[in-house]
Scaffold this active site. Structure first.
Site, PDB file in Angstrom:
ATOM      1  N   SER A  33       0.810  -1.231   0.000  1.00 41.58           N
ATOM      2  CA  SER A  33       0.000   0.000   0.000  1.00 41.58           C
ATOM      3  C   SER A  33       0.840   1.276   0.000  1.00 41.58           C
ATOM      4  CB  SER A  33      -0.946   0.000   1.194  1.00 41.58           C
ATOM      5  OG  SER A  33      -0.199  -0.121   2.385  1.00 41.58           O
ATOM      6  N   HIS A  72      10.719   1.599 -19.256  1.00 38.88           N
ATOM      7  CA  HIS A  72      10.105   1.885 -17.947  1.00 38.88           C
ATOM      8  C   HIS A  72      10.970   2.849 -17.147  1.00 38.88           C
ATOM      9  CE1 HIS A  72       7.580  -1.722 -18.619  1.00 38.88           C
ATOM     10  NE2 HIS A  72       6.753  -1.154 -17.768  1.00 38.88           N
ATOM     11  N   LYS A 120      12.315   0.711 -11.694  1.00 38.63           N
ATOM     12  CA  LYS A 120      11.703  -0.615 -11.900  1.00 38.63           C
ATOM     13  C   LYS A 120      12.717  -1.704 -11.583  1.00 38.63           C
ATOM     14  CE  LYS A 120       8.926  -3.414 -15.011  1.00 38.63           C
ATOM     15  NZ  LYS A 120       7.987  -3.842 -13.956  1.00 38.63           N
ATOM     16  N   THR A 161       5.164  -7.592 -18.505  1.00 36.73           N
ATOM     17  CA  THR A 161       4.327  -7.440 -19.705  1.00 36.73           C
ATOM     18  C   THR A 161       5.088  -7.881 -20.950  1.00 36.73           C
ATOM     19  OG1 THR A 161       3.300  -5.545 -18.642  1.00 36.73           O
ATOM     20  CG2 THR A 161       2.952  -5.771 -21.020  1.00 36.73           C
TER      21      THR A 161
HETATM   22  N1  LIG Z   1       0.379  -5.723 -13.258  1.00 35.71           N
HETATM   23  C1  LIG Z   1       0.486  -4.424 -13.525  1.00 35.71           C
HETATM   24  O1  LIG Z   1      -0.310  -3.850 -14.262  1.00 35.71           O
HETATM   25  C2  LIG Z   1       1.606  -3.640 -12.881  1.00 35.71           C
HETATM   26  C3  LIG Z   1       1.725  -2.254 -13.088  1.00 35.71           C
HETATM   27  C4  LIG Z   1       2.739  -1.568 -12.415  1.00 35.71           C
HETATM   28  C5  LIG Z   1       3.598  -2.237 -11.565  1.00 35.71           C
HETATM   29  N2  LIG Z   1       3.471  -3.595 -11.408  1.00 35.71           N
HETATM   30  C6  LIG Z   1       4.309  -4.372 -10.482  1.00 35.71           C
HETATM   31  O2  LIG Z   1       3.809  -4.160  -9.168  1.00 35.71           O
HETATM   32  C7  LIG Z   1       4.886  -4.292  -8.239  1.00 35.71           C
HETATM   33  C8  LIG Z   1       4.963  -3.030  -7.376  1.00 35.71           C
HETATM   34  O3  LIG Z   1       5.307  -1.929  -8.209  1.00 35.71           O
HETATM   35  P1  LIG Z   1       5.520  -0.466  -7.604  1.00 35.71           P
HETATM   36  O4  LIG Z   1       6.012   0.371  -8.733  1.00 35.71           O
HETATM   37  O5  LIG Z   1       4.308  -0.035  -6.843  1.00 35.71           O
HETATM   38  O6  LIG Z   1       6.734  -0.771  -6.604  1.00 35.71           O
HETATM   39  P2  LIG Z   1       7.152  -0.033  -5.255  1.00 35.71           P
HETATM   40  O7  LIG Z   1       6.805   1.419  -5.322  1.00 35.71           O
HETATM   41  O8  LIG Z   1       8.560  -0.432  -4.981  1.00 35.71           O
HETATM   42  O9  LIG Z   1       6.186  -0.685  -4.163  1.00 35.71           O
HETATM   43  C9  LIG Z   1       6.387  -1.984  -3.639  1.00 35.71           C
HETATM   44  C10 LIG Z   1       5.540  -2.134  -2.389  1.00 35.71           C
HETATM   45  O10 LIG Z   1       5.796  -3.436  -1.811  1.00 35.71           O
HETATM   46  C11 LIG Z   1       6.076  -3.272  -0.449  1.00 35.71           C
HETATM   47  N3  LIG Z   1       6.982  -4.290   0.110  1.00 35.71           N
HETATM   48  C12 LIG Z   1       8.281  -4.518  -0.202  1.00 35.71           C
HETATM   49  N4  LIG Z   1       8.765  -5.507   0.550  1.00 35.71           N
HETATM   50  C13 LIG Z   1       7.763  -5.893   1.375  1.00 35.71           C
HETATM   51  C14 LIG Z   1       7.650  -6.870   2.379  1.00 35.71           C
HETATM   52  N5  LIG Z   1       8.681  -7.657   2.685  1.00 35.71           N
HETATM   53  N6  LIG Z   1       6.455  -7.014   3.017  1.00 35.71           N
HETATM   54  C15 LIG Z   1       5.392  -6.220   2.692  1.00 35.71           C
HETATM   55  N7  LIG Z   1       5.458  -5.275   1.743  1.00 35.71           N
HETATM   56  C16 LIG Z   1       6.611  -5.111   1.093  1.00 35.71           C
HETATM   57  C17 LIG Z   1       6.720  -1.908  -0.346  1.00 35.71           C
HETATM   58  O11 LIG Z   1       6.620  -1.457   1.002  1.00 35.71           O
HETATM   59  P3  LIG Z   1       7.587  -0.294   1.556  1.00 35.71           P
HETATM   60  O12 LIG Z   1       7.208   0.934   0.782  1.00 35.71           O
HETATM   61  O13 LIG Z   1       7.249  -0.226   2.998  1.00 35.71           O
HETATM   62  O14 LIG Z   1       8.981  -0.750   1.243  1.00 35.71           O
HETATM   63  C18 LIG Z   1       5.830  -1.118  -1.295  1.00 35.71           C
HETATM   64  O15 LIG Z   1       4.626  -0.766  -0.661  1.00 35.71           O
HETATM   65  C19 LIG Z   1       6.149  -4.554  -9.083  1.00 35.71           C
HETATM   66  O16 LIG Z   1       6.346  -5.959  -9.166  1.00 35.71           O
HETATM   67  C20 LIG Z   1       5.765  -3.983 -10.444  1.00 35.71           C
HETATM   68  O17 LIG Z   1       6.475  -4.566 -11.512  1.00 35.71           O
HETATM   69  C21 LIG Z   1       2.500  -4.285 -12.052  1.00 35.71           C
END
Ligand SMILES: NC(=O)c1ccc[n+]([C@@H]2O[C@H](COP(=O)([O-])OP(=O)(O)OC[C@H]3O[C@@H](n4cnc5c(N)ncnc54)[C@H](OP(=O)(O)O)[C@@H]3O)[C@@H](O)[C@H]2O)c1
Length: 223
Positions: free
Chosen positions: A11, A131, A135, A142
């Site tokens: 979140s 990207h 990332k 994708t």
């Molecule tokens: N499917 C789709 O359409 C789509 C689109 C965009 C992104 N994605 C994918 O979604 C994922 C997240 O992307 P993002 O850009 O939002 O990344 P991000 O900003 O790095 O966010 C990752 C989140 O995961 C949390 N996290 C990390 N380690 C954790 C743990 N051990 N326990 C609980 N929470 C943890 C982080 O918490 P903290 O902030 O507290 O570290 C943060 O809230 C990636 O794999 C990305 O490739 C998918």
């Protein structure tokens, strides 16, 4: 009808924040819990659905929690190993799971459009993706999905995906199709992150009430 409760995993992340913003104004879904690095999924008691954009190891743990609690699970995390992804798909024997490496409707349509390329399977192909610089995985989930789709359509493996990282790019995926006398370009550009979050909420509404199984954006398009 009362709103369905949603737990958002990741979140505090870029995608998690987009989901939280949309949930504030959603008429069917309401935020009931958050999981981030400080709060583990085991501290959550229940939910009508879980939406997860976090990290591969976290998502494997979340899928097992959902399986135990019989809670539908929407997963948008990318970068899984084969073994990790297998654990998630195993859980789909007991609960409905929605997985998509790209939650935008546009990419789901693009995947369908690729089927037409069977007619020019002798041409040369190249997938290119770009990207933002933060990332973690490369190539993108994708791009891997598009590469698998293209391999099926043309009956051979195209050259490896070319990945570009820089600035704040939300996500660009391009399929170059090159014949001797003509070229085709199939391109998707995400203009913001909300497009993925909106797709995830659409997937969540679709998933509540479905039978156990693994669902994708293709199922939502047909719904
Ligand atoms: N499917 C789709 O359409 C789509 C689109 C965009 C992104 N994605 C994918 O979604 C994922 C997240 O992307 P993002 O850009 O939002 O990344 P991000 O900003 O790095 O966010 C990752 C989140 O995961 C949390 N996290 C990390 N380690 C954790 C743990 N051990 N326990 C609980 N929470 C943890 C982080 O918490 P903290 O902030 O507290 O570290 C943060 O809230 C990636 O794999 C990305 O490739 C998918």
């Amino acid at each position: 009808m009362s709103k369905k409760s949603v737990v958002v995993v990741g979140s505090t992340g870029r995608m998690g924040q987009e989901i939280l913003n949309l949930l504030k104004i959603d008429s069917d879904l309401v935020l009931s819990g958050e999981v981030d690095e400080k709060k583990n999924i085991s501290q959550i008691s229940d939910a009508d659905i879980v939406i997860d954009f976090s990290a591969p190891a976290v998502s494997v743990e979340v899928s097992q929690w959902c399986r135990k609690k019989i809670v539908p699970y929407v997963c948008g995390t990318t970068g899984f190993s084969e073994k990790q992804f297998h654990k998630i798909t195993e859980a789909a024997k007991d609960i409905p799971i929605f997985y998509s490496s790209n939650m935008s409707v546009g990419v789901a349509v693009l995947r369908r459009a690729l089927k037409a390329l069977a007619a020019v399977s002798e041409y040369d192909f190249q997938i290119v993706e770009a990207h933002h610089s933060q990332k973690k995985d490369s190539p993108s989930g994708t791009a891997k999905t598009l590469q698998e789709e293209l391999t099926k359509v043309i009956g051979r493996t195209p050259p490896p995906v070319q990945s570009i990282r820089g600035g704040g790019v939300f996500g660009v995926h391009e399929i170059l199709v090159m014949g001797q006398e003509e070229t085709l370009e199939f391109k998707h550009t995400a203009l913001n992150r909300a497009v993925f979050a909106r797709g995830a909420l659409r997937a969540a509404k679709f998933l509540i009430g479905q039978k156990p199984g693994l669902y994708s954006m293709d199922d939502v398009l047909d719904y």
